[in-house]
Design an enzyme around this catalytic site. Structure first.
Site, PDB file in Angstrom:
ATOM      1  N   ASP A  51      -1.040  41.727  80.500  1.00 57.43           N
ATOM      2  CA  ASP A  51      -2.113  42.694  80.682  1.00 57.43           C
ATOM      3  C   ASP A  51      -2.605  42.614  82.129  1.00 57.43           C
ATOM      4  O   ASP A  51      -2.233  41.704  82.857  1.00 57.43           O
ATOM      5  CB  ASP A  51      -3.267  42.435  79.708  1.00 57.43           C
ATOM      6  CG  ASP A  51      -3.559  40.960  79.561  1.00 57.43           C
ATOM      7  OD1 ASP A  51      -3.616  40.255  80.589  1.00 57.43           O
ATOM      8  OD2 ASP A  51      -3.720  40.491  78.417  1.00 57.43           O
ATOM      9  N   ASP A 102      -5.873  42.548  84.725  1.00 56.27           N
ATOM     10  CA  ASP A 102      -7.308  42.354  84.893  1.00 56.27           C
ATOM     11  C   ASP A 102      -7.712  42.807  86.294  1.00 56.27           C
ATOM     12  O   ASP A 102      -6.941  42.672  87.241  1.00 56.27           O
ATOM     13  CB  ASP A 102      -7.668  40.873  84.719  1.00 56.27           C
ATOM     14  CG  ASP A 102      -7.331  40.363  83.324  1.00 56.27           C
ATOM     15  OD1 ASP A 102      -7.541  41.120  82.355  1.00 56.27           O
ATOM     16  OD2 ASP A 102      -6.853  39.230  83.207  1.00 56.27           O
ATOM     17  N   ASP A 151      -9.493  29.073  87.248  1.00 56.22           N
ATOM     18  CA  ASP A 151      -8.967  27.784  86.791  1.00 56.22           C
ATOM     19  C   ASP A 151      -7.891  27.194  87.700  1.00 56.22           C
ATOM     20  O   ASP A 151      -8.003  26.057  88.152  1.00 56.22           O
ATOM     21  CB  ASP A 151      -8.475  27.880  85.328  1.00 56.22           C
ATOM     22  CG  ASP A 151      -7.447  28.984  85.101  1.00 56.22           C
ATOM     23  OD1 ASP A 151      -7.234  29.820  86.011  1.00 56.22           O
ATOM     24  OD2 ASP A 151      -6.848  29.015  84.011  1.00 56.22           O
TER      25      ASP A 151
HETATM   26  P1  ATP Z   1      -2.077  35.300  80.355  1.00 53.14           P
HETATM   27  O1  ATP Z   1      -2.960  36.486  80.065  1.00 53.14           O
HETATM   28  O2  ATP Z   1      -0.710  35.641  80.788  1.00 53.14           O
HETATM   29  O3  ATP Z   1      -2.147  34.253  79.309  1.00 53.14           O
HETATM   30  P2  ATP Z   1      -3.981  34.923  82.477  1.00 53.14           P
HETATM   31  O4  ATP Z   1      -3.940  34.059  83.694  1.00 53.14           O
HETATM   32  O5  ATP Z   1      -4.156  36.394  82.691  1.00 53.14           O
HETATM   33  O6  ATP Z   1      -2.692  34.586  81.648  1.00 53.14           O
HETATM   34  P3  ATP Z   1      -6.380  35.100  80.918  1.00 53.14           P
HETATM   35  O7  ATP Z   1      -6.819  34.206  79.810  1.00 53.14           O
HETATM   36  O8  ATP Z   1      -6.063  36.522  80.627  1.00 53.14           O
HETATM   37  O9  ATP Z   1      -5.132  34.379  81.575  1.00 53.14           O
HETATM   38  O10 ATP Z   1      -7.498  35.001  82.037  1.00 53.14           O
HETATM   39  C1  ATP Z   1      -7.510  35.859  83.182  1.00 53.14           C
HETATM   40  C2  ATP Z   1      -7.938  35.068  84.419  1.00 53.14           C
HETATM   41  O11 ATP Z   1      -9.251  34.545  84.235  1.00 53.14           O
HETATM   42  C3  ATP Z   1      -7.068  33.855  84.734  1.00 53.14           C
HETATM   43  O12 ATP Z   1      -5.949  34.184  85.499  1.00 53.14           O
HETATM   44  C4  ATP Z   1      -8.019  32.958  85.474  1.00 53.14           C
HETATM   45  O13 ATP Z   1      -8.122  33.322  86.820  1.00 53.14           O
HETATM   46  C5  ATP Z   1      -9.343  33.245  84.805  1.00 53.14           C
HETATM   47  N1  ATP Z   1      -9.626  32.287  83.726  1.00 53.14           N
HETATM   48  C6  ATP Z   1      -9.256  32.385  82.435  1.00 53.14           C
HETATM   49  N2  ATP Z   1      -9.718  31.356  81.707  1.00 53.14           N
HETATM   50  C7  ATP Z   1     -10.398  30.563  82.563  1.00 53.14           C
HETATM   51  C8  ATP Z   1     -11.119  29.339  82.432  1.00 53.14           C
HETATM   52  N3  ATP Z   1     -11.220  28.724  81.253  1.00 53.14           N
HETATM   53  N4  ATP Z   1     -11.718  28.839  83.547  1.00 53.14           N
HETATM   54  C9  ATP Z   1     -11.614  29.481  84.734  1.00 53.14           C
HETATM   55  N5  ATP Z   1     -10.952  30.609  84.915  1.00 53.14           N
HETATM   56  C10 ATP Z   1     -10.346  31.163  83.861  1.00 53.14           C
HETATM   57 MG    MG Z   2      -4.374  37.886  81.223  1.00 52.80          MG
END
Ligand code: ATP
Ligand code: MG
Length: 419
Positions: free
Chosen positions: A51, A53, A131
């Site tokens: 997805d 963001d 993170d």
């Molecule tokens: P995927 O969606 O492929 O699992 P993602 O990196 O997009 O990976 P998401 O959970 O959608 O993960 O979160 C989007 C973004 O928000 C992350 O890339 C990160 O920068 C931030 N993020 C998510 N969870 C945390 C957290 N617990 N602490 C700090 N930042 C976070």
């Molecule tokens: Mg994501």
């Protein structure tokens, strides 16, 4: 901020048109906006993002004012869902630092856990609150540049998972970050930076403070994203299985049980890869089966158990598990049904066969029996028996295969980061 030309690094045609349109509208209205997080990371790795963001300096209210199909969601951290055609783009406002005078918008518990987090900030601050370095890259699709202040591009190149800032502080703010470290390392095949790894040993007990409902959401992300097999190995290696599934820890130390669990995970990954449906009920059923079986043997030995020992063992294993991970009933009930069919499948009594194969969890239970027979030759005759019965009475065979138990079609709720 480091600015890097993205035209050589990212295939612009792989970008979501909706995300690009959301960024464009925000920028045309004099806000800053970027595609950020997992999408940028995955595009740099040549993978298709799950997805997209968007991060912006517009507040949620300002975002909502710009888009017709937009609504604010989330409590811990407010985000805006913008609907564009068939896509939903998550728009978050840059998050800032915490200071004592912001108690209305940010709340920390005694041990540093962030309970509420709606402090807005600048892009630099937003990057620092993310993170991992590889998740803190900001793509400007129009100017075709990536902003990278924390060395994320370099870490992608050297295939390294690195927590931003002091790992112990960041894990204390949100212990789920430890699970994210293990998950991304497994999913991307990256190694973990030494300090980020050392911090886990110091902080893993903090996962015990995380609500079981959030840990269930996190469990789905760990095991239902196509890389369950490497993920379980990663969790096990870093001793992160204990706070999630304490009942499965011993199983991972037993060669046969471990093989059953890892094979179940591998089969799930293969199904996801082929676009086939999967259910947490079968996966978690397989993960916990060795614990149920060993508990059940123990109950047989002590001999004072009335009725089915598997039934009693299942109850005990689930009780321990549910304290950590809130598996909803729609999954835990089929899990129990699959477990409870195991002793009946071992018996191969022709008289009862028809009634067994017409049970709605028969196919799932048979799939678990197949996994068990991989490690236990004495179960082979049962496999042959039930294969024959299924051929004799195909019209009776209950339900779909194990990996396809119908479940309410609901995508796991996306929980937003705490910082
Ligand atoms: P995927 O969606 O492929 O699992 P993602 O990196 O997009 O990976 P998401 O959970 O959608 O993960 O979160 C989007 C973004 O928000 C992350 O890339 C990160 O920068 C931030 N993020 C998510 N969870 C945390 C957290 N617990 N602490 C700090 N930042 C976070
Ligand atoms: Mg994501």
């Amino acid at each position: 901020m480091h600015t890097i030309d993205s035209s050589e690094l990212i295939d612009a045609s792989a970008l979501s048109k909706a995300a690009v349109a959301v960024v464009a509208r925000l920028v045309d209205n004099d806000y800053n906006a970027y595609i950020v997080g997992g999408a940028v990371r995955d595009l740099l790795l040549g993978k298709r993002p799950k997805d997209f963001d968007v991060a912006t300096n517009a507040t949620p209210e300002q975002v909502v004012a710009l888009f017709k199909g937009a609504r604010i969601i989330g409590r811990r951290f407010q985000i805006v869902h913008v609907r564009m055609g068939r896509e939903i783009i998550e728009v978050t406002t840059f998050r800032g630092h915490h200071s004592d005078d912001t108690s209305k918008v940010s709340v920390k518990s005694e041990n540093g856990l962030l309970l509420r987090d709606n402090v807005y900030g600048t892009l630099d601050q937003d990057a620092a609150r993310r993170d991992l370095t590889i998740n803190a890259l900001y793509l400007d699709p129009r100017k075709k540049v990536i902003l990278d202040d924390l060395g994320g591009l370099e870490d992608i190149e050297s295939r390294l998972i690195r927590i931003i800032g002091n790992p112990v502080t960041r894990y204390s703010e949100d212990p789920v970050r430890m699970l994210r470290v293990a998950r991304f390392a497994a999913k991307l095949g990256f190694s973990i930076d030494k300090d980020s790894l050392d911090g886990i040993a110091q902080c893993r007990h903090l996962l015990l403070d995380i609500p079981a409902a959030r840990l269930f959401d996190e469990t789905l992300k760990l095991f239902m994203a196509g890389a369950a097999a490497p993920t379980i190995e990663s969790l096990d290696r870093h001793n992160l299985l204990e706070p999630l599934f304490p009942a499965a820890v011993d199983s991972m130390m037993d060669a046969a049980a471990r093989a059953l669990i890892v094979t179940a995970m591998r089969n799930t990954d293969a199904r996801i890869d082929r676009g086939k449906p999967v259910t947490p009920a079968f996966l978690l059923g397989a993960l916990l089966w060795p614990a149920v079986e060993s508990k059940s043997r123990e109950l047989v030995k002590t001999g004072n158990q009335e009725g089915s020992t598997v039934n009693a063992a299942a109850q005990q294993v689930l009780a321990i598990t549910l304290q950590r991970v809130a598996i909803p009933k729609r999954f835990s009930i089929p899990m129990r049904e699959i477990w409870e069919l195991q002793p009946r499948l071992e018996k191969c009594a022709s008289k009862r066969a028809k009634s067994v194969i017409s049970q709605r969890r028969f196919r799932a239970a048979f799939d678990l029996l197949l996994l068990r027979a991989d490690e236990r030759d004495e179960l082979r005759s049962a496999i042959a028996f039930w294969e024959e019965q299924q051929q004799l009475f195909p019209e009776l065979v209950g339900s779909q295969p194990g990996t396809e138990i119908p479940s309410r079609k609901r995508r796991p709720r996306r929980r937003k980061p705490s910082t």
